[in-house]
Design an enzyme around this catalytic site. Structure first.
Site, PDB file in Angstrom:
ATOM      1  N   GLU A 100      33.579  32.517  -5.362  1.00  0.00           N
ATOM      2  CA  GLU A 100      33.827  31.204  -4.771  1.00  0.00           C
ATOM      3  C   GLU A 100      34.663  30.306  -5.680  1.00  0.00           C
ATOM      4  OE1 GLU A 100      33.451  30.589  -1.801  1.00  0.00           O
ATOM      5  OE2 GLU A 100      32.053  32.156  -1.174  1.00  0.00           O
ATOM      6  N   TYR A 129      31.480  22.284  -1.075  1.00  0.00           N
ATOM      7  CA  TYR A 129      31.807  23.566  -0.455  1.00  0.00           C
ATOM      8  C   TYR A 129      31.109  24.723  -1.172  1.00  0.00           C
ATOM      9  CZ  TYR A 129      33.763  28.023   0.271  1.00  0.00           C
ATOM     10  OH  TYR A 129      33.837  29.359   0.494  1.00  0.00           O
ATOM     11  N   ASP A 172      35.404  24.226   4.563  1.00  0.00           N
ATOM     12  CA  ASP A 172      36.618  24.417   3.761  1.00  0.00           C
ATOM     13  C   ASP A 172      37.841  24.260   4.666  1.00  0.00           C
ATOM     14  OD1 ASP A 172      36.525  26.696   5.300  1.00  0.00           O
ATOM     15  OD2 ASP A 172      37.272  27.994   3.701  1.00  0.00           O
TER      16      ASP A 172
END
Length: 373
Positions: A51, A134, A152
């Site tokens: 991520e 996020y 996102d």
DNA sequence: AAAGCGGGGTC
DNA sequence: GACCCAGCTTT
């Protein structure tokens, strides 16, 4: 009973507890999902690493970096034990280097304050360096199945089109509305699958340009497509204009070594190495530069070699113009120059050791072109 | 709310 | 040249 403003807006878009969207999306995902290494695991470390790498970065660009990081640092303990410079060197070329510094800081925090285990919920994840709304939602949902929606760039695009939402996504109001809508749409029983499904859908089907509406499972219900305005959504307030910066690099050679400068925080490329830098409001010839080191070079009458190439280096909100000047130092010159470097981290490095330093792409390009390393 | 922070892909 | 990418942090 008083209803919140946000509920009135989102109620108008979709009733709460609606499951049609999530069901259809999940069905699509089962057939079309991408095979990615961080999906073959529930290890929070690997999910977190993927991520961070993928923030503002395409999967194709981040994938080789992910594989190298996992190979080099198989566990969070390995990453925490590394030096920041080593981590930055492995991050070299990926950009947004604060991500690498925060990655390293976060690993050390998890090891030192959380016994090596990532916190298992959105709220606590949010407190870690480099983990924003996020990323906290992604880790909490994918690794721990907490029902928090990821929002996102993909999600903004998919939802704005399907539900014809014209609120600009880069405003607080926009973020609030899309978050609220996303929370209503998430599959509470499988938030991990749902979140990855909507992102893959945005990346594969509902693409930024030329979305593949012809084969889209929502092409009869997507409000944007029905109105023929899928290319006008999402709405985004205009970006600031790109500004120019003018760099003059002085390359000081001592024998076969070069002086390299560690860049400080508060500017681009913090933590990376470049050369002695003189910035101006325009490009100048060496003789016109007003700088202590330039004065010293003149006083010692050292020959200057101006590299013929002007480098134009484009960043998202900056255009850098860079000239390079080469000087061969003498012992007498260096003795005086050291005084000027007292407030900087400027040291000489051999070609072999320069290879191991984290460097901006611009500097890598230069070194490669002039065969310094 | 606005600005800063990279590098690469695509049209 | 303009836009975008599995955004975050600081002011």
């Amino acid at each position: 009973m008083k209803r919140r403003y946000i509920d009135i807006i989102t109620d108008n878009i979709i009733p709460s507890n609606n499951t049609y969207f999530a069901t259809q999306l999940t069905k699509w995902y089962q057939q079309h999902q991408r095979i990615l290494p961080w999906r073959a695991t529930k290890d929070p470390y690997k999910i977190w690493l993927s991520e961070i790498i993928l923030q503002q970065t395409r999967v194709a660009q981040g994938l080789p970096y992910y594989n190298r990081f996992i190979e080099q640092y198989p566990t969070i303990y390995d990453l925490a034990a590394a030096s920041e410079t080593e981590v930055l060197r492995l991050w070299q070329g990926l950009g947004y280097y604060t991500r690498a510094r925060n990655l390293h800081a976060c690993a050390r925090t998890v090891v030192n304050q959380f016994q090596g285990q990532f916190p298992n919920n959105y709220k606590e994840l949010l407190t870690l360096p480099g983990i924003g709304p996020y990323t906290a939602a992604a880790i909490a949902s994918i690794a721990f199945k907490e029902a928090v929606p990821v929002v996102d760039g993909n999600v903004y695009r998919v939802l704005s089109r399907i539900f014809n939402i014209e609120v600009p996504i880069n405003t607080n109001k926009g973020k609030h509305i899309f978050n609220e809508l996303a929370q209503r749409l998430i599959d509470l029983t499988a938030p991990d699958v749902y979140n990855q499904a909507i992102m893959d859908f945005g990346a594969i089907q509902c693409t930024p340009v030329k979305p593949i509406c012809i084969s889209c499972i929502f092409n009869t219900s997507c409000l944007a497509f029905v109105m023929g305005k899928q290319n006008q959504l999402p709405i985004k307030l205009p970006n600031i204009k790109s500004k120019k910066r003018f760099f003059h690099y002085i390359i000081i050679e001592i024998g076969d070594e070069l002086l390299m400068s560690l860049r400080k925080e508060g500017d681009i490329w913090a933590g990376l190495y470049d050369f002695y830098l003189i910035e101006g409001d325009k490009l100048n010839e060496f003789e016109q530069l007003t700088d202590e080191l330039v004065d010293l070079i003149k006083r010692h009458q050292l020959p200057i070699e101006k590299k013929p190439k002007l480098y134009k280096h484009m960043l998202t909100h900056r255009t850098l113009y860079a000239l390079f000047f080469r000087v061969v130092a003498t012992a007498a010159f260096m003795k005086e120059a050291q005084v000027l470097f007292k407030n900087s981290e400027i040291n000489s490095f051999s070609p072999e050791s320069i290879k191991l330093l984290p460097k901006p792409k611009l500097i890598c390009n230069f070194l490669e072109e002039f065969v310094y390393i």
